[in-house]
Design a protein around this motif. Structure first.
Motif, PDB file in Angstrom:
ATOM      1  N   SER A   1       0.783  -1.235   0.000  1.00  0.00           N
ATOM      2  CA  SER A   1       0.000   0.000   0.000  1.00  0.00           C
ATOM      3  C   SER A   1       0.817   1.288   0.000  1.00  0.00           C
ATOM      4  O   SER A   1       0.269   2.364   0.162  1.00  0.00           O
ATOM      5  CB  SER A   1      -0.980   0.033   1.195  1.00  0.00           C
ATOM      6  N   SER A   2       2.131   1.202  -0.207  1.00  0.00           N
ATOM      7  CA  SER A   2       2.940   2.427  -0.191  1.00  0.00           C
ATOM      8  C   SER A   2       2.887   3.173  -1.520  1.00  0.00           C
ATOM      9  O   SER A   2       3.013   4.396  -1.553  1.00  0.00           O
ATOM     10  CB  SER A   2       4.397   2.106   0.160  1.00  0.00           C
ATOM     11  N   VAL A   3       2.703   2.458  -2.633  1.00  0.00           N
ATOM     12  CA  VAL A   3       2.669   3.068  -3.951  1.00  0.00           C
ATOM     13  C   VAL A   3       1.266   2.921  -4.522  1.00  0.00           C
ATOM     14  O   VAL A   3       0.671   1.846  -4.445  1.00  0.00           O
ATOM     15  CB  VAL A   3       3.699   2.414  -4.905  1.00  0.00           C
ATOM     16  N   GLY A   4       0.763   4.010  -5.078  1.00  0.00           N
ATOM     17  CA  GLY A   4      -0.556   3.973  -5.683  1.00  0.00           C
ATOM     18  C   GLY A   4      -0.620   4.875  -6.899  1.00  0.00           C
ATOM     19  O   GLY A   4       0.282   5.678  -7.140  1.00  0.00           O
ATOM     20  N   ILE A   5      -1.682   4.712  -7.653  1.00  0.00           N
ATOM     21  CA  ILE A   5      -1.927   5.592  -8.789  1.00  0.00           C
ATOM     22  C   ILE A   5      -3.341   6.141  -8.678  1.00  0.00           C
ATOM     23  O   ILE A   5      -4.250   5.447  -8.231  1.00  0.00           O
ATOM     24  CB  ILE A   5      -1.713   4.892 -10.149  1.00  0.00           C
ATOM     25  N   ARG A   6      -3.478   7.393  -9.073  1.00  0.00           N
ATOM     26  CA  ARG A   6      -4.795   8.029  -9.137  1.00  0.00           C
ATOM     27  C   ARG A   6      -4.903   8.746 -10.472  1.00  0.00           C
ATOM     28  O   ARG A   6      -3.902   9.107 -11.077  1.00  0.00           O
ATOM     29  CB  ARG A   6      -5.000   8.990  -7.973  1.00  0.00           C
ATOM     30  N   LYS A   7      -6.128   8.944 -10.942  1.00  0.00           N
ATOM     31  CA  LYS A   7      -6.334   9.597 -12.241  1.00  0.00           C
ATOM     32  C   LYS A   7      -5.757  11.008 -12.244  1.00  0.00           C
ATOM     33  O   LYS A   7      -5.850  11.728 -11.258  1.00  0.00           O
ATOM     34  CB  LYS A   7      -7.820   9.659 -12.582  1.00  0.00           C
ATOM     35  N   LEU A   8      -5.173  11.376 -13.376  1.00  0.00           N
ATOM     36  CA  LEU A   8      -4.689  12.731 -13.585  1.00  0.00           C
ATOM     37  C   LEU A   8      -5.881  13.679 -13.590  1.00  0.00           C
ATOM     38  O   LEU A   8      -6.880  13.422 -14.256  1.00  0.00           O
ATOM     39  CB  LEU A   8      -3.942  12.805 -14.920  1.00  0.00           C
ATOM     40  N   GLN A   9      -5.775  14.771 -12.835  1.00  0.00           N
ATOM     41  CA  GLN A   9      -6.835  15.774 -12.736  1.00  0.00           C
ATOM     42  C   GLN A   9      -6.334  17.107 -13.300  1.00  0.00           C
ATOM     43  O   GLN A   9      -5.127  17.350 -13.341  1.00  0.00           O
ATOM     44  CB  GLN A   9      -7.241  15.960 -11.267  1.00  0.00           C
ATOM     45  N   PRO A  10      -7.233  18.001 -13.698  1.00  0.00           N
ATOM     46  CA  PRO A  10      -6.811  19.315 -14.197  1.00  0.00           C
ATOM     47  C   PRO A  10      -5.916  20.072 -13.218  1.00  0.00           C
ATOM     48  O   PRO A  10      -4.970  20.750 -13.628  1.00  0.00           O
ATOM     49  CB  PRO A  10      -8.136  20.056 -14.436  1.00  0.00           C
ATOM     50  N   GLU A  11      -6.174  19.934 -11.951  1.00  0.00           N
ATOM     51  CA  GLU A  11      -5.369  20.646 -10.945  1.00  0.00           C
ATOM     52  C   GLU A  11      -3.957  20.075 -10.784  1.00  0.00           C
ATOM     53  O   GLU A  11      -3.126  20.645 -10.076  1.00  0.00           O
ATOM     54  CB  GLU A  11      -6.087  20.695  -9.588  1.00  0.00           C
ATOM     55  N   ASP A  12      -3.648  18.979 -11.468  1.00  0.00           N
ATOM     56  CA  ASP A  12      -2.293  18.406 -11.440  1.00  0.00           C
ATOM     57  C   ASP A  12      -1.360  19.074 -12.438  1.00  0.00           C
ATOM     58  O   ASP A  12      -0.166  18.763 -12.473  1.00  0.00           O
ATOM     59  CB  ASP A  12      -2.347  16.895 -11.735  1.00  0.00           C
ATOM     60  N   ALA A  13      -1.864  19.996 -13.241  1.00  0.00           N
ATOM     61  CA  ALA A  13      -1.038  20.648 -14.265  1.00  0.00           C
ATOM     62  C   ALA A  13       0.182  21.321 -13.645  1.00  0.00           C
ATOM     63  O   ALA A  13       1.277  21.273 -14.214  1.00  0.00           O
ATOM     64  CB  ALA A  13      -1.870  21.654 -15.056  1.00  0.00           C
ATOM     65  N   GLY A  14       0.028  21.922 -12.488  1.00  0.00           N
ATOM     66  CA  GLY A  14       1.154  22.573 -11.817  1.00  0.00           C
ATOM     67  C   GLY A  14       2.249  21.588 -11.436  1.00  0.00           C
ATOM     68  O   GLY A  14       3.448  21.910 -11.530  1.00  0.00           O
ATOM     69  N   LEU A  15       1.856  20.393 -11.001  1.00  0.00           N
ATOM     70  CA  LEU A  15       2.839  19.352 -10.686  1.00  0.00           C
ATOM     71  C   LEU A  15       3.627  18.967 -11.935  1.00  0.00           C
ATOM     72  O   LEU A  15       4.850  18.869 -11.901  1.00  0.00           O
ATOM     73  CB  LEU A  15       2.147  18.099 -10.138  1.00  0.00           C
ATOM     74  N   LEU A  16       2.910  18.730 -13.035  1.00  0.00           N
ATOM     75  CA  LEU A  16       3.576  18.340 -14.279  1.00  0.00           C
ATOM     76  C   LEU A  16       4.520  19.439 -14.761  1.00  0.00           C
ATOM     77  O   LEU A  16       5.638  19.153 -15.198  1.00  0.00           O
ATOM     78  CB  LEU A  16       2.542  18.004 -15.346  1.00  0.00           C
ATOM     79  N   GLU A  17       4.088  20.690 -14.657  1.00  0.00           N
ATOM     80  CA  GLU A  17       4.944  21.800 -15.066  1.00  0.00           C
ATOM     81  C   GLU A  17       6.197  21.860 -14.189  1.00  0.00           C
ATOM     82  O   GLU A  17       7.312  22.048 -14.691  1.00  0.00           O
ATOM     83  CB  GLU A  17       4.173  23.113 -14.986  1.00  0.00           C
ATOM     84  N   LYS A  18       6.034  21.666 -12.897  1.00  0.00           N
ATOM     85  CA  LYS A  18       7.187  21.663 -11.969  1.00  0.00           C
ATOM     86  C   LYS A  18       8.161  20.541 -12.328  1.00  0.00           C
ATOM     87  O   LYS A  18       9.364  20.771 -12.472  1.00  0.00           O
ATOM     88  CB  LYS A  18       6.686  21.493 -10.534  1.00  0.00           C
ATOM     89  N   TRP A  19       7.633  19.319 -12.473  1.00  0.00           N
ATOM     90  CA  TRP A  19       8.488  18.173 -12.743  1.00  0.00           C
ATOM     91  C   TRP A  19       9.172  18.297 -14.101  1.00  0.00           C
ATOM     92  O   TRP A  19      10.347  17.981 -14.239  1.00  0.00           O
ATOM     93  CB  TRP A  19       7.682  16.887 -12.688  1.00  0.00           C
ATOM     94  N   LEU A  20       8.422  18.745 -15.098  1.00  0.00           N
ATOM     95  CA  LEU A  20       8.948  18.778 -16.458  1.00  0.00           C
ATOM     96  C   LEU A  20       9.637  20.097 -16.798  1.00  0.00           C
ATOM     97  O   LEU A  20       9.850  20.414 -17.971  1.00  0.00           O
ATOM     98  CB  LEU A  20       7.847  18.438 -17.459  1.00  0.00           C
ATOM     99  N   SER A  21      10.004  20.835 -15.774  1.00  0.00           N
ATOM    100  CA  SER A  21      10.906  21.969 -15.963  1.00  0.00           C
ATOM    101  C   SER A  21      12.171  21.758 -15.131  1.00  0.00           C
ATOM    102  O   SER A  21      13.057  22.600 -15.123  1.00  0.00           O
ATOM    103  CB  SER A  21      10.215  23.289 -15.610  1.00  0.00           C
ATOM    104  N   ASP A  22      12.254  20.608 -14.467  1.00  0.00           N
ATOM    105  CA  ASP A  22      13.428  20.245 -13.667  1.00  0.00           C
ATOM    106  C   ASP A  22      14.443  19.551 -14.584  1.00  0.00           C
ATOM    107  O   ASP A  22      14.154  18.484 -15.132  1.00  0.00           O
ATOM    108  CB  ASP A  22      13.004  19.308 -12.538  1.00  0.00           C
ATOM    109  N   PRO A  23      15.637  20.130 -14.752  1.00  0.00           N
ATOM    110  CA  PRO A  23      16.630  19.526 -15.656  1.00  0.00           C
ATOM    111  C   PRO A  23      16.995  18.083 -15.296  1.00  0.00           C
ATOM    112  O   PRO A  23      17.282  17.284 -16.197  1.00  0.00           O
ATOM    113  CB  PRO A  23      17.853  20.438 -15.523  1.00  0.00           C
ATOM    114  N   GLU A  24      16.963  17.716 -14.010  1.00  0.00           N
ATOM    115  CA  GLU A  24      17.291  16.331 -13.632  1.00  0.00           C
ATOM    116  C   GLU A  24      16.249  15.359 -14.170  1.00  0.00           C
ATOM    117  O   GLU A  24      16.585  14.271 -14.617  1.00  0.00           O
ATOM    118  CB  GLU A  24      17.396  16.204 -12.108  1.00  0.00           C
TER     119      GLU A  24
END
Length: 190
Positions: free
Chosen positions: A8-31
């Protein structure tokens, strides 16, 4: 929550419109971009919308969670026969083959064993809940860390894909990797 790992430590949930900020943060990180999309392709809000929310294809998009914390992204989709042919993969009549892509966007969670748990979870979910016969991924050949994790989860290299993916200004070779249920364990690579 769509599915959780056995512990139960890893899970998945549906992508929501409010997750756009997370994706932008992650996909602007050079690493992160070094392994996913390329450091020459950082995502701003507009590109995140186009890439993840305006996609007409049948892509099932999810956020990866570790102990209820959002840490990454995963998607899966049915592989079309013409796409399979391009990779030297034969799909048998009635066989359901899905492709999968993922990344952990919170780099502090890298090298913690989460990727292996995630892949075991997704294999179990896609084969038992979605009826998938095979799952494929196409990591770049230089990405040994990802390849090692995929192999630990039961994926195997079935075909070298020369110049398969544009990444940071050049085409890169990729491995076609496959997880097969025991009934279709023989590779159907041409």
């Amino acid at each position: 929550m769509i599915a959780k790992s056995e512990d139960s430590s890893v899970g998945i949930r549906k992508l929501q419109p409010e997750d756009a900020g997370l994706l932008e943060k992650w996909l602007s990180d050079p690493e992160v971009l070094e392994y996913y999309e390329g450091r020459d392709r950082p995502h701003d809000a507009e590109l995140v919308q186009r890439h993840f929310y305006e996609n007409d294809d049948e892509v099932y998009a999810y956020i990866i969670q570790y102990k209820e914390v959002d840490i990454g992204y995963i998607q899966y989709y049915a592989v079309k026969s013409d796409e399979a042919e391009e990779m030297g993969l034969s799909i048998l009549r009635g066989e359901l083959v899905y492709g999968m892509d993922q990344f952990i966007g919170e780099v502090s969670f890298w090298n913690c064993g989460i990727g292996t748990k995630l892949l075991h979870l997704m294999v179990r979910y896609l084969t038992s809940e979605c009826g998938v016969d095979r799952i494929i991924m196409d990591p770049q050949t230089w990405n040994q860390r990802a390849i090692h994790v995929y192999e630990k989860a039961g994926f195997r290299k079935v075909n070298l894909l020369p110049n398969h993916e544009w990444h940071e200004g050049t085409y890169r070779d990729c491995w076609l990797m496959e997880y097969s249920l025991p009934k279709t364990r023989e590779s159907h690579v041409t």
